[in-house]
Design a protein around this motif. Structure first.
Motif, mmCIF file in Angstrom:
data_model
loop_
_atom_site.group_PDB
_atom_site.id
_atom_site.type_symbol
_atom_site.label_atom_id
_atom_site.label_comp_id
_atom_site.label_asym_id
_atom_site.label_seq_id
_atom_site.Cartn_x
_atom_site.Cartn_y
_atom_site.Cartn_z
ATOM 1 N N GLY A 333 43.138 65.981 58.550
ATOM 2 C CA GLY A 333 44.369 65.258 58.865
ATOM 3 C C GLY A 333 44.937 64.494 57.687
ATOM 4 N N GLU A 334 44.554 64.879 56.466
ATOM 5 C CA GLU A 334 45.142 64.246 55.267
ATOM 6 C C GLU A 334 46.491 64.896 54.986
ATOM 7 N N PRO A 335 47.396 64.204 54.253
ATOM 8 C CA PRO A 335 48.646 64.865 53.866
ATOM 9 C C PRO A 335 48.353 66.046 52.934
ATOM 10 N N ALA A 336 49.066 67.145 53.151
ATOM 11 C CA ALA A 336 48.851 68.328 52.311
ATOM 12 C C ALA A 336 49.520 68.124 50.950
ATOM 13 N N TYR A 337 48.896 68.616 49.886
ATOM 14 C CA TYR A 337 49.433 68.392 48.539
ATOM 15 C C TYR A 337 50.640 69.290 48.228
ATOM 16 N N CYS A 338 50.937 70.261 49.151
ATOM 17 C CA CYS A 338 52.080 71.152 48.903
ATOM 18 C C CYS A 338 52.601 71.648 50.254
ATOM 19 N N PRO A 339 53.828 72.200 50.297
ATOM 20 C CA PRO A 339 54.340 72.728 51.572
ATOM 21 C C PRO A 339 53.478 73.877 52.083
ATOM 22 N N THR A 340 53.308 73.947 53.398
ATOM 23 C CA THR A 340 52.435 74.975 53.973
ATOM 24 C C THR A 340 53.150 75.847 55.012
ATOM 25 N N ASP A 341 54.446 75.517 55.295
ATOM 26 C CA ASP A 341 55.139 76.222 56.388
ATOM 27 C C ASP A 341 55.136 77.737 56.229
ATOM 28 N N PHE A 342 55.308 78.198 54.986
ATOM 29 C CA PHE A 342 55.406 79.648 54.786
ATOM 30 C C PHE A 342 54.093 80.358 55.083
ATOM 31 N N MET A 343 53.002 79.587 55.259
ATOM 32 C CA MET A 343 51.698 80.190 55.587
ATOM 33 C C MET A 343 51.296 79.918 57.039
ATOM 34 N N ASN A 344 52.177 79.279 57.796
ATOM 35 C CA ASN A 344 51.854 78.897 59.176
ATOM 36 C C ASN A 344 51.446 80.132 60.007
ATOM 37 N N PRO A 345 50.238 80.122 60.572
ATOM 38 C CA PRO A 345 49.796 81.304 61.333
ATOM 39 C C PRO A 345 50.654 81.597 62.568
ATOM 40 N N HIS A 346 51.434 80.597 63.039
ATOM 41 C CA HIS A 346 52.253 80.810 64.242
ATOM 42 C C HIS A 346 53.590 81.462 63.922
#
Ligand SMILES: Cc1cc2nc3c(=O)[nH]c(=O)nc-3n(C[C@H](O)[C@H](O)[C@H](O)COP(=O)(O)OP(=O)(O)OC[C@H]3O[C@@H](n4cnc5c(N)ncnc54)[C@H](O)[C@@H]3O)c2cc1C
Length: 349
Positions: A333-346
């Motif tokens: 639950g830490e803030p991610a160091y970079c955007p992750t939306d493009f890898m979202n499994p959903h």
């Protein structure tokens, strides 16, 4: 059956899973990892001595921060162990102006050098470059070492207190309990990084398994194919075919792969593109890629207690240390160091 209790359990210790184990152990988390084969084995997707390391990634602009995070983490680990995990020799993209091979790395938001047709020919006399093709030089790129790096992640995790169960198959995951033939590991969170085996645990994922061999070639004569003179490359040879590879490093020969693997004969491709190489490979090793529909990874939570990393799509190794760091952040639950939306499994549902 023995039962043990952990904060997190990681299923699969290949590229992504070994890195997640390391980055979780680094935070003092009580973590266990389970791998069905030995650590650094040659039965999955992370073997064959070398992988291309790129920073100006043509596949997606969101990948560059992840490659840079891998570089930072591997450089730190190298300072501890004295081993080399990434060798930065630069990488040359060659293709038609306007093609993704040329525009993709320029859109990555990191410094690159554009090369004219004449500059490409002058730099790389080993290539039979098509008229009009140009180049992009990614100066921070090079090669990295899959078996060595996976073993180093696991060794670092062990030093930090992680439990490692090698040669142990995960038979089932029920809730947050992971079952092997002799052990039940109860955890608060589960990370599944089982590569081609991911669909065994999450059957709905739209992943496709593609056998993709690693091929090694030898020069015909004294033409210089050393890594220094023939650095890593990705070459869009024609509309139908791309080539990738790198020159010989200590103990290695010239590595060349061709895409798409299903339709391109690599021996014909090498004969056409690199006339100074023997067209018959002297070594071929089976390997495989797990493709997602859009060619991007699947990294993220699929439920409150389960996070996955997979769908490597043939370009995941360079990012694995950075993905391991992201997985640790997502799980805790830490803030991610970079955007992750493009890898979202959903994103496919
Ligand atoms: C020929 C080839 C060339 C490539 N070139 C490049 C390149 O140049 N640059 C680059 O960045 N990437 C490249 N890639 C892609 C890169 O190698 C992959 O992205 C990466 O290895 C994928 O790692 P992974 O952790 O998803 O899978 P893996 O490393 O296969 O890890 C999955 C692990 O899970 C384990 N596992 C599965 N099921 C179970 C179970 N039930 N119980 C316990 N353990 C289990 C497996 O044994 C395996 O160790 C290439 C891939 C191939 C095949």
């Amino acid at each position: 059956m023995q039962t043990v209790r952990k904060d997190v359990v990681v299923v699969g210790l290949g590229a992504f899973g070994s890195a997640a184990l390391w980055r979780l152990a680094h935070r003092g988390v009580r973590v266990a990892g389970v791998e069905q084969h030995s650590i650094g084995h040659d039965q999955g997707s992370s073997h064959g001595d070398t992988r291309l390391f790129r920073i100006a990634c043509m596949e997606h602009p969101g990948l560059s921060p992840i490659a840079l995070k891998s570089l930072e983490l591997w450089t730190g680990l190298a300072a501890e162990t004295g081993e080399t995990y990434v060798r930065q020799t630069g990488l040359l993209y060659v293709g038609n102006p306007g093609s993704k091979t040329i525009t993709g790395p320029q859109a990555a938001g990191v410094p690159v050098e554009l090369l004219t047709h004449e500059q490409v020919v002058a730099r790389q006399p080993q290539y039979d470059v098509q008229p009009g093709q140009v180049g992009v030089w990614d100066p921070g790129a090079g090669i990295c070492y899959p078996e060595r790096n996976v073993r180093a992640h696991v060794a670092a995790a062990r030093r930090l207190g992680a439990d490692v169960h090698a040669n142990t198959t995960v038979l089932a995951i029920e809730g947050t309990t992971v079952y092997t033939p002799t052990l039940a590991i109860e955890a608060d969170q589960v990370v599944i990084a089982a590569g081609a085996g991911l669909r065994h645990f999450v059957p709905d994922l739209p992943l496709k398994h593609t056998p993709t061999p690693v091929n090694w070639f030898r020069p015909k004569d004294s033409a210089d194919f050393s890594l220094a003179r023939f650095p890593a490359f990705i070459w869009e040879f024609s509309d139908e075919m791309s080539l990738w590879g790198h020159g010989s490093d200590e103990g290695y020969a010239v590595k060349v792969g061709a895409d798409p693997v299903a339709t391109v004969n690599v021996e014909d491709a090498v004969a056409r593109a690199f006339p100074e190489l023997e067209p018959k490979p002297f070594a071929v090793r089976p390997c495989h890629v797990t493709d997602s529909p859009d060619g991007q990874f699947l990294v993220g939570r699929i439920s409150e207690h389960v996070t996955i990393a997979g769908g490597d799509s043939g370009h995941g190794f360079k990012h694995c240390a950075g993905i391991g760091e992201l997985l640790a952040q997502l799980v805790l639950g830490e803030p991610a160091y970079c955007p992750t939306d493009f890898m979202n499994p959903h994103r496919f549902s």
